[in-house]
Design a protein around this motif. Sequence first.
Motif, PDB file in Angstrom:
ATOM      1  N   ALA A  18       0.838  -1.205   0.000  1.00  0.00           N
ATOM      2  CA  ALA A  18       0.000   0.000   0.000  1.00  0.00           C
ATOM      3  C   ALA A  18       0.872   1.254   0.000  1.00  0.00           C
ATOM      4  CB  ALA A  18      -0.945  -0.006   1.201  1.00  0.00           C
ATOM      5  N   CYS A  56      -8.129  -0.014  -2.451  1.00  0.00           N
ATOM      6  CA  CYS A  56      -7.151   0.118  -3.527  1.00  0.00           C
ATOM      7  C   CYS A  56      -7.882  -0.147  -4.836  1.00  0.00           C
ATOM      8  CB  CYS A  56      -6.020  -0.892  -3.321  1.00  0.00           C
ATOM      9  SG  CYS A  56      -4.750  -0.817  -4.595  1.00  0.00           S
ATOM     10  N   ILE A  73      -4.504   4.112  -3.953  1.00  0.00           N
ATOM     11  CA  ILE A  73      -5.147   3.975  -2.645  1.00  0.00           C
ATOM     12  C   ILE A  73      -6.127   5.133  -2.512  1.00  0.00           C
ATOM     13  CG2 ILE A  73      -4.819   3.904  -0.142  1.00  0.00           C
ATOM     14  CD1 ILE A  73      -3.498   1.540  -1.608  1.00  0.00           C
TER      15      ILE A  73
END
Length: 98
Positions: A18, A56, A73
């Motif tokens: 992430a 996401c 994200i």
Amino acid sequence: MTEPSKTRTSFYRRLYVAYLISQGTDTVPAIMAATGMPRRTAQDTLTALAELDILCLFEQTEGARHLQGHYRISDWGPINPAWIAAQLVTIKGTLGYP
């Protein structure tokens, strides 16, 4: 030092992916290059971000064919990205990433 648990490494791997996406390493090939992950692991990790309530999204490049684009994200959920940045050395060390 003892080996990190599978739970910890899985959690850290998701956080790191992430983080990479948020920093512009936002395609599967780029994630593979940055981490050394096999394609399937990178894809599974992207899918697993939802389990942490990290939203996401894949954004297809306009006019591109065959799923060309990047990930973004759009919501970190309960995760604090500043904590990830502050713990980056520990996270990468635990995962064995350069």
